[in-house]
Design a protein around this motif. Structure first.
Motif, PDB file in Angstrom:
ATOM      1  N   GLY A 277       0.824  -1.215   0.000  1.00  0.00           N
ATOM      2  CA  GLY A 277       0.000   0.000   0.000  1.00  0.00           C
ATOM      3  C   GLY A 277       0.853   1.257   0.000  1.00  0.00           C
ATOM      4  N   ALA A 278       1.916   1.247   0.843  1.00  0.00           N
ATOM      5  CA  ALA A 278       2.789   2.425   0.908  1.00  0.00           C
ATOM      6  C   ALA A 278       3.526   2.614  -0.411  1.00  0.00           C
ATOM      7  CB  ALA A 278       3.788   2.261   2.059  1.00  0.00           C
ATOM      8  N   LEU A 279       3.954   1.498  -1.011  1.00  0.00           N
ATOM      9  CA  LEU A 279       4.646   1.586  -2.299  1.00  0.00           C
ATOM     10  C   LEU A 279       3.704   2.152  -3.364  1.00  0.00           C
ATOM     11  CD1 LEU A 279       7.049   1.057  -4.172  1.00  0.00           C
ATOM     12  CD2 LEU A 279       6.218  -1.287  -4.457  1.00  0.00           C
ATOM     13  N   ASN A 280       2.497   1.628  -3.401  1.00  0.00           N
ATOM     14  CA  ASN A 280       1.507   2.131  -4.364  1.00  0.00           C
ATOM     15  C   ASN A 280       1.258   3.624  -4.163  1.00  0.00           C
ATOM     16  OD1 ASN A 280      -0.838   1.734  -6.310  1.00  0.00           O
ATOM     17  ND2 ASN A 280      -1.856   2.616  -4.527  1.00  0.00           N
ATOM     18  N   ARG A 281       1.130   4.023  -2.897  1.00  0.00           N
ATOM     19  CA  ARG A 281       0.872   5.426  -2.582  1.00  0.00           C
ATOM     20  C   ARG A 281       1.994   6.316  -3.129  1.00  0.00           C
ATOM     21  NH1 ARG A 281      -1.945   8.432   1.233  1.00  0.00           N
ATOM     22  NH2 ARG A 281      -0.805  10.278   1.919  1.00  0.00           N
ATOM     23  N   THR A 282       3.261   5.872  -2.932  1.00  0.00           N
ATOM     24  CA  THR A 282       4.405   6.640  -3.421  1.00  0.00           C
ATOM     25  C   THR A 282       4.395   6.741  -4.941  1.00  0.00           C
ATOM     26  OG1 THR A 282       5.722   5.888  -1.562  1.00  0.00           O
ATOM     27  CG2 THR A 282       6.935   6.734  -3.433  1.00  0.00           C
ATOM     28  N   LEU A 283       4.177   5.605  -5.602  1.00  0.00           N
ATOM     29  CA  LEU A 283       4.217   5.600  -7.071  1.00  0.00           C
ATOM     30  C   LEU A 283       3.129   6.501  -7.644  1.00  0.00           C
ATOM     31  CD1 LEU A 283       4.842   1.793  -7.838  1.00  0.00           C
ATOM     32  CD2 LEU A 283       6.524   3.644  -7.828  1.00  0.00           C
ATOM     33  N   VAL A 284       1.925   6.438  -7.060  1.00  0.00           N
ATOM     34  CA  VAL A 284       0.804   7.235  -7.577  1.00  0.00           C
ATOM     35  C   VAL A 284       1.038   8.719  -7.314  1.00  0.00           C
ATOM     36  CG1 VAL A 284      -1.649   7.743  -7.301  1.00  0.00           C
ATOM     37  CG2 VAL A 284      -0.852   5.355  -7.372  1.00  0.00           C
ATOM     38  N   LEU A 285       1.341   9.055  -6.060  1.00  0.00           N
ATOM     39  CA  LEU A 285       1.410  10.472  -5.697  1.00  0.00           C
ATOM     40  C   LEU A 285       2.632  11.160  -6.301  1.00  0.00           C
ATOM     41  CD1 LEU A 285       0.168  10.409  -1.990  1.00  0.00           C
ATOM     42  CD2 LEU A 285      -1.129  10.883  -4.090  1.00  0.00           C
ATOM     43  N   GLU A 286       3.637  10.372  -6.725  1.00  0.00           N
ATOM     44  CA  GLU A 286       4.842  10.974  -7.312  1.00  0.00           C
ATOM     45  C   GLU A 286       4.935  10.755  -8.828  1.00  0.00           C
ATOM     46  OE1 GLU A 286       8.303   9.744  -5.132  1.00  0.00           O
ATOM     47  OE2 GLU A 286       7.704  10.862  -3.346  1.00  0.00           O
ATOM     48  N   ASN A 287       3.909  10.183  -9.439  1.00  0.00           N
ATOM     49  CA  ASN A 287       3.942   9.927 -10.892  1.00  0.00           C
ATOM     50  C   ASN A 287       5.159   9.112 -11.313  1.00  0.00           C
ATOM     51  OD1 ASN A 287       1.630  11.407 -12.243  1.00  0.00           O
ATOM     52  ND2 ASN A 287       2.515  13.087 -11.055  1.00  0.00           N
ATOM     53  N   ASN A 288       5.575   8.171 -10.465  1.00  0.00           N
ATOM     54  CA  ASN A 288       6.782   7.411 -10.792  1.00  0.00           C
ATOM     55  C   ASN A 288       6.472   6.279 -11.772  1.00  0.00           C
ATOM     56  OD1 ASN A 288       8.138   9.026  -9.030  1.00  0.00           O
ATOM     57  ND2 ASN A 288       8.034   7.582  -7.325  1.00  0.00           N
ATOM     58  N   VAL A 289       7.506   5.877 -12.500  1.00  0.00           N
ATOM     59  CA  VAL A 289       7.388   4.740 -13.420  1.00  0.00           C
ATOM     60  C   VAL A 289       8.425   3.691 -13.033  1.00  0.00           C
ATOM     61  CG1 VAL A 289       7.658   3.947 -15.812  1.00  0.00           C
ATOM     62  CG2 VAL A 289       6.577   6.152 -15.347  1.00  0.00           C
ATOM     63  N   VAL A 290       7.980   2.439 -12.958  1.00  0.00           N
ATOM     64  CA  VAL A 290       8.887   1.298 -12.784  1.00  0.00           C
ATOM     65  C   VAL A 290       8.679   0.392 -13.988  1.00  0.00           C
ATOM     66  CG1 VAL A 290       9.507  -0.695 -11.369  1.00  0.00           C
ATOM     67  CG2 VAL A 290       8.663   1.413 -10.281  1.00  0.00           C
ATOM     68  N   PHE A 291       9.766   0.067 -14.684  1.00  0.00           N
ATOM     69  CA  PHE A 291       9.596  -0.834 -15.842  1.00  0.00           C
ATOM     70  C   PHE A 291      10.750  -1.819 -15.938  1.00  0.00           C
ATOM     71  CE2 PHE A 291      12.530   0.411 -19.345  1.00  0.00           C
ATOM     72  CZ  PHE A 291      13.117   1.533 -18.785  1.00  0.00           C
ATOM     73  N   GLY A 292      10.471  -2.942 -16.576  1.00  0.00           N
ATOM     74  CA  GLY A 292      11.497  -3.961 -16.801  1.00  0.00           C
ATOM     75  C   GLY A 292      12.083  -3.823 -18.190  1.00  0.00           C
ATOM     76  N   SER A 293      13.348  -4.268 -18.358  1.00  0.00           N
ATOM     77  CA  SER A 293      14.003  -4.128 -19.658  1.00  0.00           C
ATOM     78  C   SER A 293      14.948  -5.301 -19.872  1.00  0.00           C
ATOM     79  CB  SER A 293      14.764  -2.802 -19.703  1.00  0.00           C
ATOM     80  OG  SER A 293      15.369  -2.613 -20.972  1.00  0.00           O
ATOM     81  N   VAL A 294      14.878  -5.894 -21.059  1.00  0.00           N
ATOM     82  CA  VAL A 294      15.771  -7.001 -21.404  1.00  0.00           C
ATOM     83  C   VAL A 294      16.076  -6.938 -22.891  1.00  0.00           C
ATOM     84  CG1 VAL A 294      13.982  -8.727 -21.980  1.00  0.00           C
ATOM     85  CG2 VAL A 294      16.155  -9.482 -21.007  1.00  0.00           C
ATOM     86  N   ASN A 295      17.259  -7.464 -23.264  1.00  0.00           N
ATOM     87  CA  ASN A 295      17.596  -7.647 -24.669  1.00  0.00           C
ATOM     88  C   ASN A 295      17.694  -6.307 -25.412  1.00  0.00           C
ATOM     89  OD1 ASN A 295      16.735  -8.884 -27.642  1.00  0.00           O
ATOM     90  ND2 ASN A 295      17.932 -10.263 -26.399  1.00  0.00           N
ATOM     91  N   ALA A 296      17.803  -6.371 -26.745  1.00  0.00           N
ATOM     92  CA  ALA A 296      18.056  -5.160 -27.535  1.00  0.00           C
ATOM     93  C   ALA A 296      17.736  -5.451 -28.996  1.00  0.00           C
ATOM     94  CB  ALA A 296      19.520  -4.759 -27.414  1.00  0.00           C
ATOM     95  N   ASN A 297      17.280  -4.445 -29.706  1.00  0.00           N
ATOM     96  CA  ASN A 297      17.091  -4.613 -31.156  1.00  0.00           C
ATOM     97  C   ASN A 297      18.203  -3.899 -31.920  1.00  0.00           C
ATOM     98  OD1 ASN A 297      16.314  -1.880 -31.720  1.00  0.00           O
ATOM     99  ND2 ASN A 297      14.262  -2.320 -30.950  1.00  0.00           N
ATOM    100  N   ARG A 298      18.146  -3.940 -33.232  1.00  0.00           N
ATOM    101  CA  ARG A 298      19.269  -3.445 -34.041  1.00  0.00           C
ATOM    102  C   ARG A 298      19.614  -1.991 -33.735  1.00  0.00           C
ATOM    103  NH1 ARG A 298      22.230  -5.308 -38.423  1.00  0.00           N
ATOM    104  NH2 ARG A 298      23.589  -3.563 -38.844  1.00  0.00           N
ATOM    105  N   ARG A 299      18.578  -1.156 -33.536  1.00  0.00           N
ATOM    106  CA  ARG A 299      18.807   0.260 -33.212  1.00  0.00           C
ATOM    107  C   ARG A 299      19.698   0.394 -31.969  1.00  0.00           C
ATOM    108  NH1 ARG A 299      13.623   1.120 -32.251  1.00  0.00           N
ATOM    109  NH2 ARG A 299      13.526   1.521 -30.032  1.00  0.00           N
TER     110      ARG A 299
END
Ligand SMILES: [Zn+2]
Length: 348
Positions: A277-299
């Protein structure tokens, strides 16, 4: 020819074969002589039998997805004999899914992609291999042996590309970046951050060994305490440890409107206490983004090649802490505590 192989799913099946077949012309028109192959945690997982898939119709998988080679012949004229080249690891799924259809195989949606040395395509730890021009990335001739760092750099070029795209949702003027984990991926993330003119911070448990000095040489500030004890809130965090506590603290510590890129793979099975709940509250009230990333394309591979060409070659070279001749291949897959990047040397 010689090739380092495993039987996927069978621990202890790592072998150096000396009668492995020459690469079939169907693999691609560009014939390449192997110079070096970098080794990472994925190789160790495959050797331990946790991961990996042999090409259809065979039991053996040639290892190696971090390649550096020299072009022997290219009848397509895309590259010239003598050029340094790396092979793009992932190939699009055959369907293809919407992302693979436009060359964004790093974002494959159906999991049917293939990967050299990992999933259903032979790897680059063999004396010769072939590439189709679309999966061949030429390297600046001055790079030499540090060109073997292209694959891990491409993974971080993708992470930074996506951070930029996410940042475009609003006015975005980041000043500080924190990288957690000072292994090869983390240090290359820090290199790209420094090339962007950000104030870079690197956090790792190690207080000895080469990591603090390597971070310092980039102009980064080195930290070895917990993330939640830092006296600032980073605009961007690239999490490369996969350690549950570090992941959670990174999500809580990032500055308002900040972006957390998760690039470390956790093993799972370890539970920590989390106030969701506290984590959700922080992410919402601060407009934060958490995302995962793997691998790569030619660019991203091309962006990585440019970033390596711009970097201090001596610094890149110091990431390679051990070069192991092919004949002693087994020791390359047992990294020591102070190893950063271990490379299998096909020229020795
Ligand atoms: Zn796909």
């Amino acid at each position: 020819m010689r090739a380092v192989t495993v039987i996927p799913g069978v621990p202890g099946s790592l072998r150096l074969l000396d009668d492995y077949p020459e690469p079939a012309t169907e693999e691609g028109a560009i014939l390449v002589e192997a110079l070096a192959v970098g080794i990472c945690g994925t190789d160790i997982e495959i050797i331990e039998g946790h991961y990996g898939e042999a090409p259809p119709g065979t039991d053996h998988l040639v290892l190696g997805h971090e390649a550096l080679g020299r072009v022997m012949e290219d009848p397509t004229g895309t590259l010239q004999p003598g050029d340094l080249v790396a092979g793009i690891v992932r190939h699009p799924d055959p369907l293809p899914c919407p992302n693979c259809a436009v060359g964004e195989w790093d974002m494959c949606r159906n999991g049917m992609f293939t990967e050299h040395g990992i999933k259903a395509l032979p790897g680059f730890a063999r004396q010769r291999w072939r590439l189709q021009p679309r999966f061949a990335v030429g390297l600046h001739p001055a790079l030499g042996e540090v060109g073997v760092l292209l694959e891990p750099t491409s993974v971080m070029a993708k992470a930074w590309d996506h951070i930029d795209r996410i940042g475009q949702r609003a006015e975005w003027q980041p000043r500080t970046a924190l990288v957690t984990g000072a292994g090869p991926i983390g240090l290359l993330a820090a290199l790209l951050a420094s090339q962007r003119g950000l104030a870079v911070h690197v956090l790792d448990l190690a207080t000895e060994g080469p990591k603090p000095a390597l971070a310092g040489a980039l102009g980064a500030t080195y930290h070895s305490g917990p993330v939640d004890q830092l006296d600032f809130e980073p605009d961007i965090i690239i999490e490369c440890t996969g350690a549950p506590v570090v992941v959670l603290e990174a999500m809580c510590k990032v500055a308002p409107t900040g972006i957390v890129c998760l690039a470390g793979v956790s093993t799972g099975g370890r539970t920590i206490e989390l106030d969701a709940g506290a984590l959700n509250r922080t992410l919402v009230l601060e407009n934060n983004v958490v995302f995962g990333s793997v691998n790569a394309n030619r660019r991203h591979w091309e962006a990585a090649a440019e970033a390596l060409a711009r970097a201090d070659q001596a610094w890149l070279g110091s990431l390679i802490t051990r070069r192991v001749p092919l004949s002693e291949y087994a020791s390359a897959y047992s990294p020591g505590p102070e190893d950063i990047k271990v490379v299998l040397d096909f020229t020795a």
